[in-house]
Design a protein around this motif. Structure first.
Motif, PDB file in Angstrom:
ATOM      1  N   GLN A   1       4.354  -1.096   9.312  1.00  0.00           N
ATOM      2  CA  GLN A   1       4.482  -2.278  10.076  1.00  0.00           C
ATOM      3  C   GLN A   1       5.915  -2.826  10.503  1.00  0.00           C
ATOM      4  O   GLN A   1       6.135  -3.418  11.696  1.00  0.00           O
TER       5      GLN A   1
ATOM      6  N   ASP B   1      -5.711   0.844  11.178  1.00  0.00           N
ATOM      7  CA  ASP B   1      -6.493   0.340  10.012  1.00  0.00           C
ATOM      8  C   ASP B   1      -6.934   1.403   8.955  1.00  0.00           C
ATOM      9  O   ASP B   1      -7.210   1.251   7.982  1.00  0.00           O
TER      10      ASP B   1
ATOM     11  N   GLU C   1       3.989   4.802   4.478  1.00  0.00           N
ATOM     12  CA  GLU C   1       3.391   3.462   3.741  1.00  0.00           C
ATOM     13  C   GLU C   1       3.323   2.303   4.543  1.00  0.00           C
ATOM     14  O   GLU C   1       3.929   2.192   5.658  1.00  0.00           O
ATOM     15  N   GLN C   2       2.279   1.592   4.326  1.00  0.00           N
ATOM     16  CA  GLN C   2       1.826   0.590   5.179  1.00  0.00           C
ATOM     17  C   GLN C   2       3.134  -0.697   5.618  1.00  0.00           C
ATOM     18  O   GLN C   2       3.366  -0.925   6.647  1.00  0.00           O
TER      19      GLN C   2
ATOM     20  N   VAL D   1      -6.502   4.063   6.013  1.00  0.00           N
ATOM     21  CA  VAL D   1      -5.775   4.134   4.932  1.00  0.00           C
ATOM     22  C   VAL D   1      -5.992   5.363   4.057  1.00  0.00           C
ATOM     23  O   VAL D   1      -7.275   5.763   3.930  1.00  0.00           O
TER      24      VAL D   1
ATOM     25  N   ALA E   1       0.111   0.496  14.362  1.00  0.00           N
ATOM     26  CA  ALA E   1      -0.131   0.729  13.159  1.00  0.00           C
ATOM     27  C   ALA E   1      -1.934   0.652  13.008  1.00  0.00           C
ATOM     28  O   ALA E   1      -2.522  -0.427  13.224  1.00  0.00           O
TER      29      ALA E   1
ATOM     30  N   GLU F   1      -0.121   0.583   0.121  1.00  0.00           N
ATOM     31  CA  GLU F   1      -1.056   1.823   0.552  1.00  0.00           C
ATOM     32  C   GLU F   1      -0.472   2.619   1.593  1.00  0.00           C
ATOM     33  O   GLU F   1       0.728   2.156   2.124  1.00  0.00           O
ATOM     34  N   HIS F   2      -1.082   3.732   1.844  1.00  0.00           N
ATOM     35  CA  HIS F   2      -0.360   4.725   3.166  1.00  0.00           C
ATOM     36  C   HIS F   2      -1.134   4.393   4.156  1.00  0.00           C
ATOM     37  O   HIS F   2      -2.480   4.492   4.118  1.00  0.00           O
ATOM     38  N   GLY F   3      -0.420   4.419   5.323  1.00  0.00           N
ATOM     39  CA  GLY F   3      -1.343   4.206   6.524  1.00  0.00           C
ATOM     40  C   GLY F   3      -0.854   5.062   7.582  1.00  0.00           C
ATOM     41  O   GLY F   3       0.002   5.936   7.499  1.00  0.00           O
TER      42      GLY F   3
END
Length: 277
Positions: free
Chosen positions: A212, A225, A207-208, A227, A223, A138-140
């Motif tokens: 991170q 939450d 991207e997550q 999304v 980072a 997923e993209h964050g």
């Protein structure tokens, strides 16, 4: 025998000779085509190496790491590329470049394939062919830690300065899902994070796993939450158009790695390498 009949006979013989010549040429051409023209995969095997194009500023996909005093490009994309090379029986050669130039170098045969956490969206698919998806993420959103209470949802990003990697799918995501964003697109994610740390931009869409990775190594970053939706989704390997044999071979390797749960193992190993820096 009349002159007219003689002319007909001569013409018939000439046509017969021409037909024989063309038939012979056609057979010879077919032979050359069948036996002499080599595919890109044949050329790779003959050379003994396959050249990977990547942008090593995207951990844990690909990044630089010093090992035994020597700079190396590592990451789970690199581990996948090594498996592709191994299955083909050739050595892997890595060429580092900015993300935005990867497909241009692929199309001009400067590299044989691209692994760079690349999403096979419709626009890219017009230029190159893609393998099956090998990883979904997923993209964050990454922000400065001092702004934790400022950005809680996508609506809070209205009109803000948003950093994205130039040419990456996140550029479209930011434009489509954030209201009136001021987009800053740079070639390297590391430069975006530097801009974020120094307050030159408000947030970075990545991207997550990448989010991170950078947060781990920079106490000034956070980072969130948040999304973002991604209908295209996933990462795939890019090859030049009409390279069916190479694409088929790459898909076989991907299928094997997924069945063996190797890709998740590679992701874990890449994250551990970052922890040990």
């Amino acid at each position: 025998m009349t002159k007219k009949i003689k002319n007909i006979i001569v013409l018939t013989l000439v046509l017969a000779i021409i037909a024989i010549i063309f038939t012979g040429c056609s057979k010879e051409t077919g032979s050359v085509k069948d036996e002499g023209i080599k595919t890109s995969l044949d050329k790779i095997k003959d050379s003994g190496k396959i050249v990977l194009g990547t942008s090593p500023d995207y951990p844990p996909y690909e990044f630089h790491k010093e090992i035994n005093g020597k700079d190396n490009i590592v990451g789970f994309d690199i581990a996948i590329a090594e498996e592709i090379a191994k299955d083909l029986g050739v050595k892997l050669e890595i060429k580092s470049m900015e993300f935005g130039g990867l497909l241009a170098d692929l199309k001009t045969s400067k590299v044989d394939f691209v692994l760079a956490g690349m999403t096979p969206d419709a626009e890219r698919a017009k230029e190159v062919d893609f393998s099956n998806i090998y990883y979904n993420a997923e993209h964050g959103l990454v922000i400065n830690k001092k702004d934790i209470d400022k950005y809680k949802e996508i609506a809070d990003l209205k009109g803000k300065n948003i950093g994205v990697q130039k040419g990456a799918i996140q550029e479209d995501i930011a434009k489509e899902q954030i209201e009136s964003p001021q987009i800053k697109a740079l070639g390297k994610v590391s430069n975006l994070m530097l801009e974020l740390s120094t307050g030159k931009i408000d947030a970075v869409v990545v991207e997550q796993p990448v989010a991170q990775a950078y947060v781990k190594n920079n106490d000034a970053l956070h980072a969130t939450d948040i999304v973002f939706k991604d209908e295209d989704g996933g990462s795939a390997v890019a090859v030049r158009k009409e390279n069916e044999e190479l694409l088929e071979a790459i898909n076989k390797t991907i299928e094997r790695l997924m069945k063996e749960n190797k890709i998740e193992e590679f992701v874990i190993n890449a994250n551990e390498m970052m922890d040990n820096e």
